[in-house]
Design an enzyme around this catalytic site. Structure first.
Site, PDB file in Angstrom:
ATOM      1  N   LEU A 130       8.298  11.034   5.095  1.00 56.67           N
ATOM      2  CA  LEU A 130       7.608  11.179   6.373  1.00 56.67           C
ATOM      3  C   LEU A 130       7.014   9.827   6.727  1.00 56.67           C
ATOM      4  O   LEU A 130       6.584   9.080   5.851  1.00 56.67           O
ATOM      5  CB  LEU A 130       6.472  12.215   6.279  1.00 56.67           C
ATOM      6  CG  LEU A 130       6.856  13.667   6.005  1.00 56.67           C
ATOM      7  CD1 LEU A 130       5.583  14.517   5.903  1.00 56.67           C
ATOM      8  CD2 LEU A 130       7.771  14.220   7.090  1.00 56.67           C
ATOM      9  N   ASP A 131       6.974   9.502   8.014  1.00 53.02           N
ATOM     10  CA  ASP A 131       6.324   8.270   8.439  1.00 53.02           C
ATOM     11  C   ASP A 131       4.865   8.282   7.996  1.00 53.02           C
ATOM     12  O   ASP A 131       4.254   9.346   7.849  1.00 53.02           O
ATOM     13  CB  ASP A 131       6.383   8.129   9.964  1.00 53.02           C
ATOM     14  CG  ASP A 131       7.804   7.938  10.468  1.00 53.02           C
ATOM     15  OD1 ASP A 131       8.645   7.466   9.689  1.00 53.02           O
ATOM     16  OD2 ASP A 131       8.062   8.274  11.641  1.00 53.02           O
ATOM     17  N   ARG A 132       4.303   7.114   7.792  1.00 54.01           N
ATOM     18  CA  ARG A 132       2.924   6.993   7.320  1.00 54.01           C
ATOM     19  C   ARG A 132       1.948   7.863   8.126  1.00 54.01           C
ATOM     20  O   ARG A 132       1.103   8.562   7.560  1.00 54.01           O
ATOM     21  CB  ARG A 132       2.470   5.532   7.411  1.00 54.01           C
ATOM     22  CG  ARG A 132       1.015   5.319   6.985  1.00 54.01           C
ATOM     23  CD  ARG A 132       0.468   4.019   7.533  1.00 54.01           C
ATOM     24  NE  ARG A 132       1.097   2.855   6.935  1.00 54.01           N
ATOM     25  CZ  ARG A 132       0.661   2.262   5.819  1.00 54.01           C
ATOM     26  NH1 ARG A 132      -0.405   2.729   5.192  1.00 54.01           N
ATOM     27  NH2 ARG A 132       1.272   1.206   5.351  1.00 54.01           N
TER      28      ARG A 132
END
Length: 285
Positions: A130-132
């Site tokens: 998942l993106d940050r």
């Protein structure tokens, strides 16, 4: 201690770093950028194309702790665990996997440390990322074999997100089929037909609206990098707080709500679901 440089002529951040960090490979420079260890005039920047002006101060080696509370995390919420796979509820602001060998503040390292004992060190393999700034369900496997087994069926896994966007779509339901092409230099996805573009399918349903924003339930058939962010921006309704595809904000309105996979051992469907945190829904107001 961070190393400081003074900008002598206009440039983009990636080009400046490549020209000044002699001895660093291009890959390492990109990893440092993505790992939030680069600052411009005291502010962390991860954008390859961030514009630099004369007399700007670029710092390399900045340490930024990743935590929703600004403090180091030592424990993550486990929502499912067996001997083959583990699913956690990743908070926004935390990397899924470290981008540099120095960084220990990412979900993989924290979970590994959380589950390990003095005489038994746990090994984990990320199934996806998942993106940050995206919160929600993040899946790990306890062996390479289990990871590959889950990934073999990843194309039929059900992946559902919640997104809070600027404005609201005219249609209550819709499907976006624009192909996506990764741009490693700018670290973003370009939309539209191109020899290097790959198919991407995103379905959305409007769940709630306010005068200026909307809550969408989003289901993706494919799992391209930044797919939801790029597709919704193309639709004209970028995700709230998404600096790369929309407007900068304190928090990005994207949450991985539900994931259904085929279990790597018993081959039966297995679903995980976790609601978004309160501060996510607060973005609607």
């Amino acid at each position: 201690m961070a190393e400081k440089f003074i900008v002598k002529e206009r440039s983009t951040l990636l080009d400046f770093l490549i020209n000044h960090l002699t001895g660093w490979s291009k890959k390492t420079v990109k990893q440092r950028l993505q790992g939030s260890s680069i600052a411009v005039n005291g502010e962390i920047s991860t954008k390859y194309d961030f514009p630099l002006n004369v007399n700007d101060v670029v710092e390399v080696g900045v340490v930024k702790k990743a935590s929703t509370q600004g403090q180091t995390l030592h424990k993550l919420e486990i929502i499912y665990q067996d001997k083959d796979i583990i699913a956690i509820n990743k908070p926004a602001g935390l990397l899924s996997v470290g981008n540099t060998t120095e960084s220990k503040q990412h979900a993989l390292a924290i979970l590994r440390n959380q589950l390990s004992r003095a005489k038994k060190q746990v090994k984990l393999w990320p199934v996806h990322r998942l993106d940050r700034d995206t919160s929600g369900i993040l899946l790990f496997a306890t062996s390479k074999e289990m990871r590959e087994s889950v990934m073999d069926k990843w194309s039929i896994a059900e992946k559902i997100y919640l997104a809070i966007v600027e404005g609201y779509p005219k249609e209550k339901k819709g499907t976006i089929t624009q192909p996506l092409r990764a741009d490693e230099r700018e670290y973003r996805m370009h939309i539209g037909k191109h020899p290097d573009a790959k198919a991407a399918v995103t379905h959305y349903t409007v769940k709630q609206t306010t005068p200026e924003r909307a809550l969408l339930e989003v289901k993706i058939e494919t799992g391209r990098q930044h797919q939801i962010r790029a597709h919704l921006a193309w639709l004209g309704h970028s995700i709230l707080g998404d600096e790369r595809y929309g407007t900068k904000g304190e928090k990005m309105g994207l949450h991985a709500k539900k994931l259904t996979i085929i279990h790597p051992v018993n081959k039966k469907p297995l679903s995980f679901e976790v609601d978004a945190p309160r501060d996510f829904y607060a973005l609607l107001n």
